[in-house]
Design a protein around this motif. Structure first.
Motif, PDB file in Angstrom:
ATOM      1  N   UNK A 286       1.002  -1.146   0.245  1.00 17.40           N
ATOM      2  CA  UNK A 286       0.097   0.107   0.128  1.00 17.40           C
ATOM      3  C   UNK A 286       0.793   1.401   0.036  1.00 17.40           C
ATOM      4  N   UNK A 287       0.761   1.928  -0.460  1.00 17.79           N
ATOM      5  CA  UNK A 287       1.717   3.275  -1.238  1.00 17.79           C
ATOM      6  C   UNK A 287       1.461   4.707   0.693  1.00 17.79           C
ATOM      7  N   UNK A 288       2.587   5.571   0.233  1.00 17.53           N
ATOM      8  CA  UNK A 288       2.823   5.982   1.295  1.00 17.53           C
ATOM      9  C   UNK A 288       1.639   7.148   1.543  1.00 17.53           C
ATOM     10  N   UNK A 289       0.717   7.207   0.861  1.00 16.23           N
ATOM     11  CA  UNK A 289      -0.360   8.462   0.734  1.00 16.23           C
ATOM     12  C   UNK A 289      -2.015   8.318   0.641  1.00 16.23           C
ATOM     13  N   UNK A 290      -1.427   6.412   0.882  1.00 13.15           N
ATOM     14  CA  UNK A 290      -2.825   5.717   0.349  1.00 13.15           C
ATOM     15  C   UNK A 290      -3.755   6.049   2.061  1.00 13.15           C
ATOM     16  N   UNK A 291      -4.926   6.231   1.926  1.00 17.46           N
ATOM     17  CA  UNK A 291      -6.219   6.441   2.905  1.00 17.46           C
ATOM     18  C   UNK A 291      -5.515   5.336   4.209  1.00 17.46           C
ATOM     19  N   UNK A 292      -5.864   6.078   5.208  1.00 13.69           N
ATOM     20  CA  UNK A 292      -5.628   4.789   6.834  1.00 13.69           C
ATOM     21  C   UNK A 292      -6.435   3.347   6.179  1.00 13.69           C
ATOM     22  N   UNK A 293      -7.345   3.579   5.816  1.00 13.23           N
ATOM     23  CA  UNK A 293      -7.592   1.767   5.825  1.00 13.23           C
ATOM     24  C   UNK A 293      -7.386   1.566   4.291  1.00 13.23           C
ATOM     25  N   UNK A 294      -7.273   1.821   3.642  1.00 13.54           N
ATOM     26  CA  UNK A 294      -6.709   1.353   2.763  1.00 13.54           C
ATOM     27  C   UNK A 294      -6.278  -0.034   2.748  1.00 13.54           C
ATOM     28  N   UNK A 295      -5.472  -1.220   3.597  1.00 15.63           N
ATOM     29  CA  UNK A 295      -4.974  -2.699   4.570  1.00 15.63           C
ATOM     30  C   UNK A 295      -6.489  -3.224   3.836  1.00 15.63           C
ATOM     31  N   UNK A 296      -7.810  -2.429   4.272  1.00 12.81           N
ATOM     32  CA  UNK A 296      -9.053  -3.441   4.210  1.00 12.81           C
ATOM     33  C   UNK A 296      -9.382  -3.530   3.571  1.00 12.81           C
ATOM     34  N   UNK A 297      -9.531  -2.613   2.361  1.00 17.85           N
ATOM     35  CA  UNK A 297      -9.740  -2.503   1.541  1.00 17.85           C
ATOM     36  C   UNK A 297      -9.970  -3.541   0.688  1.00 17.85           C
ATOM     37  N   UNK A 298      -8.175  -3.578   0.790  1.00 14.71           N
ATOM     38  CA  UNK A 298      -7.336  -4.753  -0.442  1.00 14.71           C
ATOM     39  C   UNK A 298      -7.419  -6.533  -0.212  1.00 14.71           C
ATOM     40  N   UNK A 299      -7.169  -6.251   2.110  1.00 10.35           N
ATOM     41  CA  UNK A 299      -7.748  -7.374   1.905  1.00 10.35           C
ATOM     42  C   UNK A 299      -9.324  -7.830   1.188  1.00 10.35           C
ATOM     43  N   UNK A 300     -10.376  -7.010   1.598  1.00  7.00           N
ATOM     44  CA  UNK A 300     -11.537  -7.489   0.814  1.00  7.00           C
ATOM     45  C   UNK A 300     -11.812  -7.483  -0.100  1.00  7.00           C
ATOM     46  N   UNK A 301     -11.709  -6.879  -1.039  1.00  6.61           N
ATOM     47  CA  UNK A 301     -10.923  -7.535  -2.487  1.00  6.61           C
ATOM     48  C   UNK A 301     -10.178  -8.362  -2.946  1.00  6.61           C
ATOM     49  N   UNK A 302      -9.571  -9.248  -2.125  1.00  7.19           N
ATOM     50  CA  UNK A 302      -8.678 -10.292  -2.216  1.00  7.19           C
ATOM     51  C   UNK A 302      -9.605 -11.170  -2.043  1.00  7.19           C
ATOM     52  N   UNK A 303     -10.184 -11.151  -0.619  1.00  7.18           N
ATOM     53  CA  UNK A 303     -10.821 -12.377   0.151  1.00  7.18           C
ATOM     54  C   UNK A 303     -12.147 -12.553  -1.676  1.00  7.18           C
TER      55      UNK A 303
END
Length: 321
Positions: A286-303
């Motif tokens: 996740x990029x350094x300026x991505x929103x704080x919840x970006x990891x949650x969004x990525x994990x949701x997409x992967x799931x």
């Protein structure tokens, strides 16, 4: 075999075939040197991440639409610079060959014969310059691809284009050395053929045809390959590895598609990477300026896509848009 090559005396056709054998060994050694042993990363924005993961595809863009406006021309320029330096000490016949190669090495001379589509990866997973340039100014993502996704495959039999992997060279001296190998091999081929077959070269038309065929072989491989994997030193921090599709326009036209990017029509070729297969993805960064919840969004997409056991990491670079 071209009609011009077929019309040459047999000893000269054999000489050209010997050059082609050397060229094949040169590219085989390049392939071995470029074997991917650690993950490579593709920087993109949120839309690119979603599209790549959902489709399992990477889009190979036409080389004229890449970020470096001097693509191809930079390597060709170093080739011509090297030939000018060599002309002081060269056999006149070799110089004619080199000048023929340089004359052919112009876009207008081969753009109807060869075309190139490229997709870019980096050995670096957290590089500020690439976050800024390719990943929505730090708000995007770097997709980590495992080495197994880059294993050398046999040529496709279904009409799909072949792909070639190459590490980009940035130091002018390295690029010149690679060109020199091709020039010296071509020179050896010419002088050996001319010295062993003086009666054939006594005919100016035969000599000119041989010179032209040899120059075309040198340009098609490996000189074009050298140029496609050469970039200005200003891009050195990208540590790029590129996957390249080379082919004649008529052979690629059935797979070329067009998209709109920043108001321009960009030709591209979609290629499957089967990213949902276990082990193909090494990580999503996740990029350094991505929103704080970006990891949650990525994990949701992967799931949602059924992709398990892929680490989702955050860039460690302090950067604010």
């Amino acid at each position: 075999m071209t009609a011009a090559r077929q019309s040459l005396p047999e000893p000269l056709r054999i000489a050209l075939a010997q050059y082609d054998d050397w060229s094949g060994r040169f590219l085989a050694e390049e392939t071995e040197r470029n074997t991917v042993r650690t993950p490579l990363y593709h920087y993109t924005d949120a839309s690119g991440l979603k599209g790549i993961l959902e489709s399992g595809q990477f889009w190979y863009s036409h080389y004229l639409h890449l970020n470096d406006p001097s693509e191809l021309d930079y390597g060709i320029g170093l080739l011509k610079e090297l030939v000018r330096e060599l002309e002081r000490n060269n056999d006149g016949r070799a110089q004619l060959l080199f000048e023929c190669v340089c004359d052919l090495a112009r876009r207008e001379n081969f753009q109807d014969v060869l075309d190139f589509y490229i997709t870019c990866f980096s050995r670096k997973f957290d590089d500020l310059g690439q976050w800024r340039a390719y990943a929505d100014n730090g708000r995007g993502y770097a997709i980590g691809i495992s080495p197994s996704a880059f294993e050398v495959q046999p040529p496709p039999s279904d009409g799909a284009p072949s792909e070639f992997l190459g590490a980009v060279h940035y130091r002018p001296e390295d690029i010149r050395h690679r060109h020199l190998e091709a020039l010296e091999s071509g020179q050896r081929t010419l002088l050996t053929a001319a010295n062993c077959n003086p009666e054939a070269f006594a005919n100016p038309m035969i000599g000119k045809s041989f010179l032209s065929e040899l120059a075309r072989s040198m340009l098609a491989s490996p000189i074009i390959w050298n140029c496609l994997t050469a970039k200005h030193r200003a891009y050195e921090q990208e540590d790029e590895v590129r996957q390249i599709i080379l082919g004649q326009p008529k052979d690629l036209e059935h797979v070329v598609m067009t998209r709109i990017r920043q108001g321009s029509l960009v030709p591209y070729i979609p290629m499957q990477f089967d990213l949902r297969h276990p082990g193909k993805l090494s990580a999503i960064v996740v990029g350094p300026a991505a929103p704080p919840d970006a990891e949650v969004g990525v994990r949701r997409l992967l799931d949602h896509l059924g992709i398990a056991d892929v680490p989702v990491l955050r860039s460690q670079i302090p950067y604010r848009v």
